[in-house]
Write an enzyme that holds these catalytic residues in place. Structure first.
Site, PDB file in Angstrom:
ATOM      1  CG  ASP A 183       7.704  29.434   8.743  1.00  0.00           C
ATOM      2  OD1 ASP A 183       7.254  28.585   8.229  1.00  0.00           O
ATOM      3  OD2 ASP A 183       7.351  30.681   9.132  1.00  0.00           O
ATOM      4  CG  HIS A 226       6.962  35.236   8.810  1.00  0.00           C
ATOM      5  ND1 HIS A 226       5.855  35.478   9.632  1.00  0.00           N
ATOM      6  CD2 HIS A 226       6.898  34.175   8.168  1.00  0.00           C
ATOM      7  CE1 HIS A 226       5.259  34.200   9.569  1.00  0.00           C
ATOM      8  NE2 HIS A 226       5.811  33.454   8.772  1.00  0.00           N
ATOM      9  CG  HIS A 268       5.271  24.538   8.926  1.00  0.00           C
ATOM     10  ND1 HIS A 268       3.972  24.836   9.160  1.00  0.00           N
ATOM     11  CD2 HIS A 268       5.799  25.791   8.434  1.00  0.00           C
ATOM     12  CE1 HIS A 268       3.669  26.201   8.792  1.00  0.00           C
ATOM     13  NE2 HIS A 268       4.965  26.590   8.468  1.00  0.00           N
ATOM     14  CG  HIS A 300       5.226  27.266   4.903  1.00  0.00           C
ATOM     15  ND1 HIS A 300       5.908  27.855   5.578  1.00  0.00           N
ATOM     16  CD2 HIS A 300       5.867  27.051   3.623  1.00  0.00           C
ATOM     17  CE1 HIS A 300       7.061  28.050   5.046  1.00  0.00           C
ATOM     18  NE2 HIS A 300       6.961  27.637   3.923  1.00  0.00           N
ATOM     19  CB  ALA A 311      -0.927   0.096   1.367  1.00  0.00           C
ATOM     20  CD1 TRP A 312       2.043   1.968  -3.374  1.00  0.00           C
ATOM     21  CD2 TRP A 312       4.083   2.800  -3.669  1.00  0.00           C
ATOM     22  NE1 TRP A 312       2.704   1.765  -4.742  1.00  0.00           N
ATOM     23  CE2 TRP A 312       3.853   2.077  -4.718  1.00  0.00           C
ATOM     24  CE3 TRP A 312       5.273   3.536  -3.441  1.00  0.00           C
ATOM     25  CZ2 TRP A 312       5.110   2.244  -5.676  1.00  0.00           C
ATOM     26  CZ3 TRP A 312       6.451   3.396  -4.300  1.00  0.00           C
ATOM     27  CH2 TRP A 312       6.065   2.559  -5.566  1.00  0.00           C
ATOM     28  CG  HIS A 350       8.274  31.332   4.558  1.00  0.00           C
ATOM     29  ND1 HIS A 350       7.448  31.206   3.447  1.00  0.00           N
ATOM     30  CD2 HIS A 350       7.916  31.732   5.640  1.00  0.00           C
ATOM     31  CE1 HIS A 350       6.416  31.380   3.915  1.00  0.00           C
ATOM     32  NE2 HIS A 350       6.471  31.651   5.228  1.00  0.00           N
TER      33      HIS A 350
HETATM   34 MN    MN Z   1       5.434  28.789   7.523  1.00  0.00          MN
END
Ligand code: MN
Length: 259
Positions: A77, A209, A75, A71, A62-63, A81
């Site tokens: 960054d 950010h 997760h 993102h 199975a796959w 980004h």
């Molecule tokens: Mn992000």
């Protein structure tokens, strides 16, 4: 020769005096994703298409094929980004030594319970260091807000109001503080992004950010179970995909915590 540092850690894991805490949210089709206003492009939810399921297309295996944004869910960054970090590291270029380090946990869950738009300030971070000591070299600063309890309910997690999302995060001064601190390698949150929900209206917009990724540091979002960590003393392991030219990656995030 085996190193005592490694054999001692393995012995501590075996006898339970050090425990591994999974700070990762489950990743699935229902994982909440960031919602940007018009006219910006939005990331899809995770989806998958089966290649085989013990059938004619693959009788013993199975796959699936995945589609997901870089993102999505818990997760990392990477510096590239953000426009301020565009000449910096992609996620595949991050040295592994930077992905293992001390975790410090700044706990504002009580303040956020009273005010979901609560902002972390430079003064709060100074007070944290006054109480717990200087943030050590190579540290990941993890911001506990209690927001992980909302992660299975997309509307509550994004918490959109008439003025935009109402979620906690750093103010401009705290973002600058984190980016300038010589010990800080990364900043992690329980919310969908490393900036506060209102940060699109800050000056500069999205300051975490802007400053943190511009300074070559990393972000971590959608963390879980920060309540299981002490304020200082845990060891963090961050494991993003080694994605060439990746701006970010879903990551498994593990903490080693003395019992
Ligand atoms: Mn992000």
């Amino acid at each position: 020769m085996p190193s005592p540092a490694v054999t001692d850690l393995l012995a501590a894991l075996a006898d339970g005096s050090v425990q591994v805490v999974d700070l990762t949210q489950p990743l699935s089709e229902t994982t909440p994703v960031l919602v940007l206003p018009e006219p910006f492009a939005n990331t899809p939810h995770l989806s998958r298409r089966p290649l085989s399921r013990f059938d004619d297309d693959g009788p013993a295996w199975a796959w699936d094929v995945l589609e997901l944004g870089e993102h999505t869910g818990t997760h990392l960054d990477a510096p590239i980004h953000w426009i301020t970090g565009r000449d910096g590291e992609d996620v595949g270029s991050i040295p592994p030594r930077r992905l293992v380090g001390p975790a410090v946990v700044v706990d504002h869950a009580a303040a956020v319970a009273a005010d979901p738009g609560h902002l972390l300030t430079a003064e709060h971070l100074d007070a944290f260091e006054a109480e717990h000591g200087a943030i050590p070299d190579g540290a990941w600063v993890l911001y506990r807000t209690g927001w992980d309890a909302r992660a299975q309910d997309e509307a509550a997690f994004i918490n959109a109001g008439p003025e935009g999302p109402v979620t906690p995060g750093p103010d401009v001064g705290a973002a600058r503080w984190l980016a300038r601190h010589p010990g800080v390698v990364g900043f992690g949150v329980e919310t969908v992004g490393i900036d506060a929900g209102a940060a699109g209206g800050f000056d500069p917009a999205f300051p975490v950010h802007n400053f943190l990724l511009g300074a070559g540091r990393y972000g971590l979002t959608s963390l879980a179970h920060l309540a299981a960590l002490p304020a200082t003393g845990a060891l963090l392991v961050v494991a993003p995909l080694r994605l060439v030219e990746g701006t970010g990656s879903p990551s498994r995030v593990l903490a080693f915590v003395a019992r």
